[in-house]
Motif scaffolding. Structure first.
Motif, short mmCIF file in Angstrom:
data_model
loop_
_atom_site.label_atom_id
_atom_site.label_comp_id
_atom_site.label_asym_id
_atom_site.label_seq_id
_atom_site.Cartn_x
_atom_site.Cartn_y
_atom_site.Cartn_z
N TRP A 98 0.79 -1.23 -0.02
CA TRP A 98 -0.02 -0.10 -0.23
C TRP A 98 0.79 1.33 0.14
CZ3 TRP A 98 -5.59 0.52 1.44
CH2 TRP A 98 -5.99 -1.01 1.53
N PHE A 99 0.71 2.26 -1.03
CA PHE A 99 1.26 3.40 -1.12
C PHE A 99 0.39 4.64 -1.06
CE2 PHE A 99 3.79 -0.17 -2.76
CZ PHE A 99 5.19 0.24 -2.08
N LEU A 100 0.96 5.74 -0.38
CA LEU A 100 0.16 6.95 -0.36
C LEU A 100 1.02 8.14 -1.08
CD1 LEU A 100 -2.37 8.70 0.51
CD2 LEU A 100 -1.01 8.84 2.76
N GLN A 101 0.35 8.82 -2.17
CA GLN A 101 1.11 9.89 -2.69
C GLN A 101 -0.02 11.32 -2.06
OE1 GLN A 101 1.66 8.90 -6.55
NE2 GLN A 101 4.03 9.46 -6.19
N MET A 102 0.70 12.13 -1.68
CA MET A 102 -0.11 13.27 -1.42
C MET A 102 0.40 14.54 -2.22
SD MET A 102 -2.20 12.32 0.88
CE MET A 102 -2.88 13.67 1.68
N TYR A 103 -0.60 15.15 -3.07
CA TYR A 103 -0.17 16.23 -4.18
C TYR A 103 0.70 17.42 -3.25
CZ TYR A 103 -3.10 13.59 -7.02
OH TYR A 103 -3.93 12.61 -7.99
N HIS A 104 0.44 17.94 -2.19
CA HIS A 104 1.24 18.66 -1.34
C HIS A 104 2.46 18.56 -1.06
CE1 HIS A 104 -0.53 16.55 1.94
NE2 HIS A 104 0.18 16.98 2.76
N GLN A 105 3.10 17.21 -1.28
CA GLN A 105 4.23 16.65 -0.92
C GLN A 105 4.76 15.91 -2.04
OE1 GLN A 105 3.97 14.72 3.01
NE2 GLN A 105 4.74 16.38 3.68
N PRO A 106 5.02 16.55 -3.32
CA PRO A 106 5.52 15.91 -4.51
C PRO A 106 6.75 15.20 -4.28
CG PRO A 106 5.71 18.12 -4.53
CD PRO A 106 5.30 17.94 -3.30
N HIS A 107 6.92 13.92 -5.21
CA HIS A 107 8.09 13.10 -4.92
C HIS A 107 8.35 12.43 -3.84
CE1 HIS A 107 9.00 15.37 -8.88
NE2 HIS A 107 8.95 16.36 -8.12
N THR A 108 7.28 12.18 -3.07
CA THR A 108 7.28 11.54 -1.63
C THR A 108 6.33 10.44 -1.65
OG1 THR A 108 7.75 13.49 -0.31
CG2 THR A 108 7.13 11.97 0.83
N GLU A 109 6.45 9.39 -1.61
CA GLU A 109 5.60 8.32 -1.41
C GLU A 109 5.77 7.44 -0.07
OE1 GLU A 109 6.04 4.51 -3.95
OE2 GLU A 109 4.57 5.38 -5.10
N PHE A 110 4.46 7.41 0.73
CA PHE A 110 4.36 6.88 1.84
C PHE A 110 3.89 5.56 1.65
CE2 PHE A 110 3.19 11.56 2.00
CZ PHE A 110 4.12 12.07 2.93
N MET A 111 4.51 4.57 2.62
CA MET A 111 3.87 3.23 2.73
C MET A 111 2.99 3.07 4.10
SD MET A 111 7.74 1.54 2.06
CE MET A 111 6.83 0.01 1.84
N ILE A 112 2.09 2.26 3.81
CA ILE A 112 0.93 1.82 4.81
C ILE A 112 1.08 0.63 5.16
CG2 ILE A 112 -1.50 2.14 5.21
CD1 ILE A 112 -1.82 4.06 2.70
N PHE A 113 1.23 0.44 6.60
CA PHE A 113 1.41 -0.88 7.39
C PHE A 113 0.33 -0.99 8.20
CE2 PHE A 113 5.68 0.48 5.95
CZ PHE A 113 6.26 -0.69 5.22
N PRO A 114 -0.19 -2.37 8.40
CA PRO A 114 -1.26 -2.58 9.38
C PRO A 114 -0.68 -2.27 10.72
CG PRO A 114 -0.40 -4.47 8.57
CD PRO A 114 0.43 -3.61 7.69
N ASN A 115 -1.40 -2.20 11.68
CA ASN A 115 -1.10 -1.85 13.24
C ASN A 115 -0.99 -3.15 13.88
OD1 ASN A 115 -0.84 -0.92 15.71
ND2 ASN A 115 -2.71 0.23 15.92
#
Length: 68
Positions: free
Chosen positions: A36-53
């Motif tokens: 799972w990867f999250l990209q936010m338009y207000h932080q370009p060139h940054t890809e966040f990874m999503i992990f289960p808790n």
């Protein structure tokens, strides 16, 4: 094949009968391998990874003076 989902924010229009505008602010990508990867338009060139808790405490990262 990867799946993509829109990330939006809801803005309610004042003095209306519950009219709202949804602004797209990013995307969530789910890969065929289960990533799972999250990209936010207000932080370009940054890809966040999503992990289960796993209810584990998160590590504390301490920066030295030259890293901060």
């Amino acid at each position: 094949m990867s799946k993509f989902y829109n990330v939006v924010v809801k803005k309610v229009i004042p003095n209306s009968t519950e009219k709202a505008i949804y602004h797209k602010i990013g995307t969530v990508k789910i890969t065929k391998n289960g990533g799972w990867f999250l990209q936010m338009y207000h932080q370009p060139h940054t890809e966040f990874m999503i992990f289960p808790n796993h209810n584990e405490t998160l590590p504390v990262i301490e920066f030295t003076d030259h890293e901060a």
